[in-house]
Write an enzyme that holds these catalytic residues in place. Sequence first.
Site, PDB file in Angstrom:
ATOM      1  N   HIS A  26      25.472  15.206 -49.756  1.00 21.49           N
ATOM      2  CA  HIS A  26      25.374  14.380 -50.973  1.00 21.49           C
ATOM      3  C   HIS A  26      24.305  14.895 -51.949  1.00 21.49           C
ATOM      4  CE1 HIS A  26      27.627  11.121 -48.990  1.00 21.49           C
ATOM      5  NE2 HIS A  26      26.824  11.244 -47.955  1.00 21.49           N
TER       6      HIS A  26
HETATM    7  C1  BDR Z   1      22.933   8.787 -49.778  1.00 21.02           C
HETATM    8  O1  BDR Z   1      22.357   7.951 -48.776  1.00 21.02           O
HETATM    9  C2  BDR Z   1      21.456   8.679 -47.983  1.00 21.02           C
HETATM   10  O2  BDR Z   1      21.659   8.404 -46.640  1.00 21.02           O
HETATM   11  C3  BDR Z   1      21.651  10.128 -48.296  1.00 21.02           C
HETATM   12  O3  BDR Z   1      20.414  10.828 -48.223  1.00 21.02           O
HETATM   13  C4  BDR Z   1      22.202  10.120 -49.694  1.00 21.02           C
HETATM   14  O4  BDR Z   1      21.180  10.154 -50.663  1.00 21.02           O
HETATM   15  C5  BDR Z   1      24.429   8.862 -49.551  1.00 21.02           C
HETATM   16  O5  BDR Z   1      25.009   7.618 -49.669  1.00 21.02           O
END
Ligand code: BDR
Length: 317
Positions: free
Chosen positions: A245
């Site tokens: 992500h």
């Molecule tokens: C986001 O949530 C976190 O767990 C990850 O680092 C990312 O920023 C994804 O939904």
Amino acid sequence: PLPVWLDCDPGHDDAMAMILAGYNPNITLLGISTTHGNQDHHKITRNAALVLKASGLDHLRIVPGQTKPLIRPAMVCPGIHGETGMDGTFTLPAFDSSLILENEKAVLHLAKLLQTMADHTLTLIATGPLTNYSLLVTLYPELHCKIKQIIFMGGAIGSGNWTPSAEYNILVDPEAASIVMQSGISVTMVPLEVTHQAIVTDQVIQELEIRLEKSPFCTLVIELLLFFKKTYQEVFDFNQGPPLHDPCAVAAVCAAELFTCKNMGVHVVTTDGPCLGQTVCDIYSKTDYPKINVATDIDVDGFMSILFDSLVQANIN
Ligand code: BDR
Ligand code: CA
């Protein structure tokens, strides 16, 4: 290179975002602030210092930010990132507390930094909840002109990942996300529809092992990615690999040409209930929701290529 600040909550994918931001030649990373998020603020801040040290970015400093959301209690997600917030590796360096500016606060530090800058200069990237930036834009409206853009990983056009409606970063502090989107500053959201394409497949792991020549840094990166793969399999039934992500938000700054974006109205649901934290995206322009840029597609090969390049640089240092 574009001057950039990164606010994050490392976090396995945040760690990759830090390395991409630290080494991509199109941007100059000026510093890092931490928020609450994947784990409590103390653990997150410690992890950020460990990542800087491990990746040869220890010329940079970490400024601690807010320890909880604007009005809600803090939330953490050990099911994804483990008890430390960055579980799964035994290859981390010794913790160096001197990398953390313990007596400073992110929002005040950023305000001072912006005061020294020309108009339209600093790009703010967020890969965690938007608490710090929401305070910055609320407390210092006179500094909005200095901010070139705010780019964050978060939200979804369709389904969320933490509830059917909400993506994690937005759900944790929906009021903060709403404030940032209404700020009038140029905002870009990099939602799940995009980040769920940036998958660490087995082939990606194999290529990384070759490019990083099985060094200790290579072991660290692979261990982090494999832990992330395991939790994504357990929690989300992702069998191809985990999504990267957070580095997508950095890539949207240093390689904007890899993304397709659409300008649209987005409303953040801040009322409790099943839709809390939803980013309601007005694809067909039916409302007067504040307009932001929403990334809708990504060139995954191009993204992996710049990410690999940054990891290779970190490996050399
Ligand atoms: C986001 O949530 C976190 O767990 C990850 O680092 C990312 O920023 C994804 O939904
Ligand atoms: Ca994150």
